[in-house]
Every structure is written in structure tokens, then in C-alpha cells.
Design an enzyme around this catalytic site. Structure first.
Site, PDB file in Angstrom:
ATOM      1  N   HIS A 186     -32.579   1.086   2.902  1.00 57.01           N
ATOM      2  CA  HIS A 186     -33.198   2.164   4.442  1.00 57.01           C
ATOM      3  C   HIS A 186     -32.702   3.103   5.351  1.00 57.01           C
ATOM      4  CE1 HIS A 186     -35.768  -1.850   5.580  1.00 57.01           C
ATOM      5  NE2 HIS A 186     -34.777  -2.421   4.986  1.00 57.01           N
TER       6      HIS A 186
ATOM      7  N   LYS B   5       1.352  11.333   1.834  1.00 62.36           N
ATOM      8  CA  LYS B   5       2.580  10.705   2.320  1.00 62.36           C
ATOM      9  C   LYS B   5       3.644  11.618   2.383  1.00 62.36           C
ATOM     10  CE  LYS B   5       1.694   5.916   0.835  1.00 62.36           C
ATOM     11  NZ  LYS B   5       2.156   4.228   0.094  1.00 62.36           N
TER      12      LYS B   5
ATOM     13  N   GLU C  53      -7.745   3.510  -6.900  1.00 62.58           N
ATOM     14  CA  GLU C  53      -6.503   3.960  -7.615  1.00 62.58           C
ATOM     15  C   GLU C  53      -6.337   3.464  -8.322  1.00 62.58           C
ATOM     16  OE1 GLU C  53      -4.415   4.103  -2.645  1.00 62.58           O
ATOM     17  OE2 GLU C  53      -3.872   2.328  -4.569  1.00 62.58           O
TER      18      GLU C  53
HETATM   19  O1  PA5 Z   1      -2.263  -0.116  -3.362  1.00 60.49           O
HETATM   20  C1  PA5 Z   1      -1.610   0.564  -2.995  1.00 60.49           C
HETATM   21  O2  PA5 Z   1      -0.454   0.388  -4.068  1.00 60.49           O
HETATM   22  C2  PA5 Z   1      -1.848   0.900  -1.397  1.00 60.49           C
HETATM   23  O3  PA5 Z   1      -2.783   0.969  -1.000  1.00 60.49           O
HETATM   24  C3  PA5 Z   1      -0.685   0.280  -0.553  1.00 60.49           C
HETATM   25  O4  PA5 Z   1      -1.258  -1.039  -0.724  1.00 60.49           O
HETATM   26  C4  PA5 Z   1      -0.905   0.799   0.500  1.00 60.49           C
HETATM   27  O5  PA5 Z   1      -0.417   2.664   0.873  1.00 60.49           O
HETATM   28  C5  PA5 Z   1       0.752   0.284   2.099  1.00 60.49           C
HETATM   29  O6  PA5 Z   1       1.617   0.155   0.927  1.00 60.49           O
HETATM   30  P1  PA5 Z   1       2.987  -0.969   1.330  1.00 60.49           P
HETATM   31  O7  PA5 Z   1       2.295  -2.132   1.422  1.00 60.49           O
HETATM   32  O8  PA5 Z   1       3.972  -0.241   0.468  1.00 60.49           O
HETATM   33  O9  PA5 Z   1       2.818  -0.311   2.890  1.00 60.49           O
END
Ligand code: PA5
Length: 434
Positions: free
Chosen positions: A312, A425, A283
Site C-alpha cells: 500500500h 568514524k 557492508e
Molecule cells: O559490521 C561491522 O563491522 C560494523 O557494523 C560494526 O559492527 C559497527 O560499526 C559497530 O562496531 P563495534 O562493534 O566495534 O562497536
């Protein structure tokens, strides 16, 4: 933790050049330490935040009971992967073998109908009063579909039976989010996440600290391991700065076509730690645009392999397939406990194992794999943890979070945002609202 990169096929000159390039950014990170939570890198202030420890400690005490059996962690992505990484490394991987050890964590992230159905009957059978459970709903933004749905469903199951269950609930979210406001109105215990600390950098905030402390993890050690590593990763000398050196090896290899970073973990209990890192690298560096807004479609694809299981399954691919990977072998000093192998039932089937301990066999396999990689000319780094303890895990995670900050500089992308994740989202919310 010791990082070795001399087999990463990157020359000392290249490492030094990158070190010079990153030194002003390291200076900037040192300044971030003076600014509280103002900067985008401010997660590096978490390990030394005394107020944070106090607020988490107060919530832990507030929810204290002698009969606690289950901690229900409801969150997804950055809101649960770090907690799961640490819990699984220390306890979770062994849960099935230690049924009477309590408390245990239950993670609820996807809206999996089968899991939720099992959870309801599990609650009916296993929970006899509300003091046996703590529920931690964690969402930085406060309105993530999976988290809100799971929270409603789990609380619905428990509220039917236990009138006081809301006293067992803790909400961890950004101060001022809609979730925060509703929790405040309903007088639910709240823990805040600093605005500038993004989900995947938040494990050392209340996001990870509260549930881990409730599970009995020594969070003071976790933070002191992180603090010690933070100092190392601020060094201007790349030879002494593992985050900078690892970022340099990843970046140089990427430019040579090694677009995959396989994290080959030789301790199955660290698989969730690998998944935490997969989110962090995926990310943070996988981006459509660079810092100037130009389209770049850049990123290193992180993969997780488990030794020796995956030798394996994908060992053939790794040793004989496309040469598109930089591998990071992740291991810890092996636990030397355990009985020795005494061939009796299958005597004569396998030579060389008599008198060996499980650790000897595991070490032989890891060494064998590294020699095979070397013979094939495949680049790799090694991260060796001294042990699998809260301090070592805190150090490793701090190392990787700072590696990401240096990588963001090298790739010229913002390692703290995730604009493309928002796309799905929004579409999901549109469908659910139609
Ligand atoms: O790293 C990030 O920003 C995302 O993976 C969020 O943690 C994830 O989408 C969950 O979002 P939130 O903590 O707002 O529920």
C-alpha cells in the site's frame, strides 16, 4: 528453510556453471572448520563451539536473578542488529501487547537525546533495585562513539541510584581491546569475540548469545538450526546448497542490471531480521575496491519491504516502476490460530472473506503478489521458513552469512571488511576532539 529460485529468471545451466565456479571455495570452507578462528570465514565455527557456550552459560548464571525485568543492550551495527532481529521476531514485535512478560530488551544504539531522556525517567519509574536490570555493552573494536557515549550515560543514570549496578554489567568485546583492558581493571564481567569474527557475522558469538539467553531465547536451538544449515551450505551440489544458489541468482541478476535486492518480508515481526540482512549485504558486497585493489564501485543495494503494509506504499513502484530489482520473498508457514471472519458490522462490504482465518487472508495476499510479479516478468526468489522459532532463525541467518561468503567470491571483493565506514568514524572523532 526452503529456497526456491525457479522464478529468478536464471537458467539451470547458469546455476550449474556458478556452482562449478564456487565448488573449490566450498572445499575451502570445509577446511575452515578444522582451523578454529584463524580464517576470515571462521564465524562458521561458532555454532559448534562448546567453549563459547560454556563461557556464555557462566555469564548468564552469574547474572541470574528471579526479578530480572530489563536487559539493556548497548551496541550498534553488527553489535546489536542480529540480537534485535531474533528478539523482535520472537518477542519484541509483541512487547506492547504483552506488558507483563519479562524480561524485555531495550536497545540503545544511536545517541538520540529524546530516547535517552525518556530512558532516564523510565529507569526512575520502573526499576526499583539493581537486580531488575542487566546491562550488556557490546563493541567489537571497543571504541565506537555511540556505544561508549550511551554506555557512560546509561550507567551514569543507574549508578546514581544503585551502588551495586556494576555487578549487573557485562562487556562483550575483542580480547585485548582498550574496552577489554579497562573492564578487566575494574573487574567487570567480560565476554570475548574471536578476532576474525567481524561484527555482522557475530550474532552466533557471545554478542548475540548472552543477551538472547538472558531474554529466555533457546540459544541451543538457535545454534542447532545454524549447524544444520551450515552442513547444507557446504554442499558442492548447488541444487542442495541454498547459500550458493541464492548467491548465484543475486550475482546473475546483478549482471543484468538488477542492482537492488528487495527483501519482501511477509511477517512484520521479521522486519529487524531484514535490517540485519541489509547490513550484511550492504557492508559485505558494497565496495570501492576489488580483491586486487582496483577501483570497482560495486554492490547490490538491499531494501526491506513489509507485506502487506508496503504493497500500500511502494507496490505501485515495484510493479510499474524501473525493472532494477531481484526480489526475495521471505515468509514462514502462517500460524493457523485465530478466529474466522464473520461479517456482521460491515456485512456486504467485502466478498470472499467470510469464514476465513487471518492466515488464509495473509496467504491469499502473498500468493496474489507472486502471481502479479510473475505476470509482470519480475524476477524473484522465495525463502520459506517452516516457522518462526530460534532454530529456524538460526538456520536463516547462517544461510545468509554463507551466501555472503559465496557472493564475495563471485564479486571478487572482500566480504569481511568495511574500509569506507571507517571514514565517517574518523571524521566524527576529529570533530569531537577539535
Ligand atoms: O559490521 C561491522 O563491522 C560494523 O557494523 C560494526 O559492527 C559497527 O560499526 C559497530 O562496531 P563495534 O562493534 O566495534 O562497536
Amino acid at each position: 528453510m526452503k529456497l526456491t529460485y525457479n522464478k529468478s529468471r536464471v537458467s539451470e545451466e547458469e546455476i550449474v556453471t556458478i556452482g562449478e565456479q564456487l565448488s573449490s571455495y566450498a572445499e575451502h570452507l570445509k577446511e575452515v572448520l578444522q582451523h578454529g578462528y584463524e580464517d576470515e570465514e571462521s564465524s562458521i565455527n561458532l555454532p559448534s563451539d562448546k567453549e563459547l557456550m560454556e563461557s556464555v552459560g557462566a555469564a548468564v548464571r552469574d547474572k541470574n536473578t528471579t526479578s530480572l525485568k530489563y536487559i539493556l543492550v548497548i551496541g550498534i551495527g553488527g553489535s546489536n542488529l542480529g540480537t534485535k532481529a531474533i528478539y523482535d521476531a520472537l518477542y519484541g514485535h509483541f512487547d506492547i501487547l504483552e506488558p507483563s512478560r519479562m524480561p524485555k530488551m531495550i536497545f540503545l544504539d544511536t545517541t538520540n537525546p529524546a530516547f535517552l531522556a525518556h530512558l532516564e525517567s523510565f529507569f526512575d519509574k520502573e526499576i526499583t533495585n539493581e537486580e531488575e536490570v542487566v546491562i550488556n555493552v557490546i563493541s567489537k573494536g571497543g571504541s565506537t562513539t555511540e556505544t561508549v557515549v550511551n554506555a557512560e550515560l546509561a550507567l551514569g543514570m543507574l549508578r546514581k541510584k544503585y551502588a551495586g549496578i556494576m555487578n549487573r554489567l557485562v562487556v562483550t568485546t575483542d580480547f585485548g581491546s582498550l574496552l577489554w583492558k579497562i573492564a578487566e581493571e575494574k573487574d567487570i564481567t567480560r565476554l570475548s569475540i574471536p578476532e576474525k569474527v567481524g561484527g555482522r557475522y557475530s550474532v552466533l558469538s557471545a554478542v548475540g548469545l548472552f543477551p538472547l539467553a538472558k531474554a529466555g531465547v533457546n540459544v541451543t536451538s538457535l545454534l542447532s538450526g545454524a549447524l544444520e544449515m551450515r552442513e547444507r551450505c557446504l554442499s558442492l551440489d548447488i541444487g542442495k546448497n541454498p547459500a550458493m544458489a541464492s548467491a548465484a541468482a543475486l550475482f546473475i541478476n546483478y549482471r543484468r542490471g538488477k542492482t537492488i535486492n528487495d527483501n519482501f518480508i511477509f511477517h512484520p515481526e521479521l522486519e529487524s531480521l531484514g535490517k540485519w540482512y541489509r547490513q550484511l549485504l550492504g557492508e559485505s558486497i558494497g565496495k570501492e575496491h576489488n580483491r586486487e585493489g582496483e577501483v570497482v564501485h560495486i554492490g547490490i543495494t538491499p531494501t526491506i519491504s513489509i507485506g502487506s503494509t508496503d504493497l500500500h506504499s511502494v507496490g505501485q513502484l515495484y510493479l510499474g516502476g524501473p525493472e532494477d530489482k531481484l526480489t526475495t520473498f521471505i515468509s514462514a508457514e502462517y500460524d493457523k490460530r485465530g478466529s474466522v471472519v464473520t461479517p456482521e458490522v460491515f456485512a456486504g462490504v467485502l466478498s470472499g472473506v467470510a469464514g476465513k482465518k487471518p492466515a488464509d487472508v495473509a496467504e491469499a495476499i502473498l500468493k496474489g503478489v507472486k502471481i502479479a510479479y510473475e505476470k509482470k516478468g519480475l524476477p524473484f526468489m522465495e525463502a520459506l521458513l517452516p516457522d518462526i522459532t530460534p532454530a529456524s532463525l538460526g538456520a536463516f541467518m547462517q544461510f545468509k552469512m554463507m551466501e555472503m561468503m559465496y557472493l564475495g567470491q563471485l564479486f571478487n571483493v572482500n566480504p569481511f571488511d568495511q574500509p569506507n565506514v571507517e571514514l565517517y568514524k574518523i571524521e566524527t572523532k576529529n570533530i569531537l576532539n577539535s
